[in-house]
Design a protein around this motif. Structure first.
Motif, short mmCIF file in Angstrom:
data_model
loop_
_atom_site.label_atom_id
_atom_site.label_comp_id
_atom_site.label_asym_id
_atom_site.label_seq_id
_atom_site.Cartn_x
_atom_site.Cartn_y
_atom_site.Cartn_z
N ASP A 179 0.82 -1.21 0.00
CA ASP A 179 0.00 0.00 0.00
C ASP A 179 0.85 1.26 0.00
O ASP A 179 0.57 2.20 -0.74
N VAL A 180 1.90 1.31 0.82
CA VAL A 180 2.72 2.53 0.85
C VAL A 180 3.53 2.66 -0.44
O VAL A 180 3.82 3.78 -0.87
N ALA A 181 3.87 1.56 -1.07
CA ALA A 181 4.56 1.63 -2.36
C ALA A 181 3.60 2.19 -3.43
O ALA A 181 3.96 3.09 -4.19
N TRP A 182 2.39 1.68 -3.46
CA TRP A 182 1.43 2.08 -4.49
C TRP A 182 0.88 3.48 -4.26
O TRP A 182 0.81 4.29 -5.17
N TYR A 183 0.50 3.80 -3.01
CA TYR A 183 -0.15 5.08 -2.75
C TYR A 183 0.81 6.21 -2.41
O TYR A 183 0.49 7.37 -2.62
N ALA A 207 13.07 -1.06 2.81
CA ALA A 207 14.21 -1.97 2.87
C ALA A 207 13.74 -3.39 2.63
O ALA A 207 12.75 -3.84 3.20
N GLY A 208 14.45 -4.09 1.78
CA GLY A 208 14.09 -5.46 1.45
C GLY A 208 13.05 -5.56 0.35
O GLY A 208 12.70 -6.65 -0.09
N ARG A 209 12.55 -4.43 -0.10
CA ARG A 209 11.52 -4.43 -1.14
C ARG A 209 11.93 -3.52 -2.30
O ARG A 209 11.10 -2.87 -2.92
N GLU A 210 13.23 -3.54 -2.55
CA GLU A 210 13.76 -2.69 -3.61
C GLU A 210 13.20 -3.05 -4.98
O GLU A 210 13.24 -2.24 -5.90
N HIS A 211 12.64 -4.25 -5.10
CA HIS A 211 12.02 -4.65 -6.37
C HIS A 211 10.85 -3.75 -6.74
O HIS A 211 10.41 -3.74 -7.89
N THR A 212 10.33 -2.98 -5.79
CA THR A 212 9.22 -2.08 -6.09
C THR A 212 9.69 -0.75 -6.66
O THR A 212 8.87 0.05 -7.12
N ARG A 213 11.00 -0.52 -6.62
CA ARG A 213 11.53 0.75 -7.16
C ARG A 213 11.18 0.87 -8.64
O ARG A 213 11.29 -0.07 -9.40
N GLY A 214 10.72 2.04 -9.00
CA GLY A 214 10.38 2.28 -10.39
C GLY A 214 8.97 1.88 -10.78
O GLY A 214 8.53 2.15 -11.89
N ARG A 215 8.26 1.20 -9.87
CA ARG A 215 6.87 0.85 -10.17
C ARG A 215 6.01 2.11 -10.16
O ARG A 215 6.33 3.06 -9.44
N PRO A 216 4.94 2.12 -10.90
CA PRO A 216 4.10 3.31 -10.91
C PRO A 216 3.45 3.53 -9.54
O PRO A 216 3.27 2.59 -8.76
N VAL A 217 3.13 4.78 -9.28
CA VAL A 217 2.44 5.17 -8.07
C VAL A 217 1.01 5.52 -8.46
O VAL A 217 0.77 6.06 -9.54
N CYS A 218 0.09 5.21 -7.60
CA CYS A 218 -1.34 5.47 -7.86
C CYS A 218 -1.54 6.96 -8.12
O CYS A 218 -1.14 7.80 -7.31
N PRO A 219 -2.17 7.29 -9.23
CA PRO A 219 -2.46 8.71 -9.48
C PRO A 219 -3.52 9.21 -8.50
O PRO A 219 -4.37 8.45 -8.08
N ARG A 220 -3.42 10.44 -8.15
CA ARG A 220 -4.40 11.02 -7.22
C ARG A 220 -5.71 11.27 -7.92
O ARG A 220 -5.86 11.53 -9.01
#
Length: 128
Positions: A105-109, A115-128
């Motif tokens: 949720d914090v990655a998306w929103y 830490a440990g979830r660097e695979h989420t780097r560069g993923r899109p973020v939810c548009p407002r």
């Protein structure tokens, strides 16, 4: 307080916390994060309970932080990120699962990379 109800007053929440019964406490983060009267208060409650001895309470507190990220699109990063990262390393698999949901949720929103979830780097973020 008994079984889960969607809304509790702040006084009811504080009374449950004061009693300290894990069977009641596990509902508090859900109540305060699904219909929060305000981000700061709800976030503080979830953070207080994220370190609770009961894994059910800890896990729900972390899940609540994810709900707050979705609802408010803002959290106090210096306080919340370490709590979620600790949950990802928790000895209890249920807590780790809820922490993983909160991390998603914090990655998306919010666009946070934990830490440990660097695979989420560069993923899109939810548009407002």
């Amino acid at each position: 307080m008994g079984p889960f109800r969607e809304t509790w007053t702040k006084a009811e929440v504080e009374a449950v916390i004061a009693r300290g019964d894990p069977a009641e406490l596990l509902y508090v983060p859900l109540v305060v994060s699904l219909d929060p009267p305000g981000r700061v208060w709800a976030e503080q409650i979830c953070l207080r309970l994220a370190g609770h001895p009961s894994p059910d309470v800890r896990g729900n507190a972390l899940l609540g932080l994810g709900h707050l990220a979705r609802i408010f699109r803002s959290l106090h990063r210096r306080r919340v990120q370490p709590a979620i990262e600790a949950g990802l390393q928790d000895r209890d698999p249920g807590v780790r699962g809820h922490a993983s949901s909160a991390a998603e949720d914090v990655a998306w929103y919010l666009g946070w990379v934990l830490a440990g979830r660097e695979h989420t780097r560069g993923r899109p973020v939810c548009p407002r």
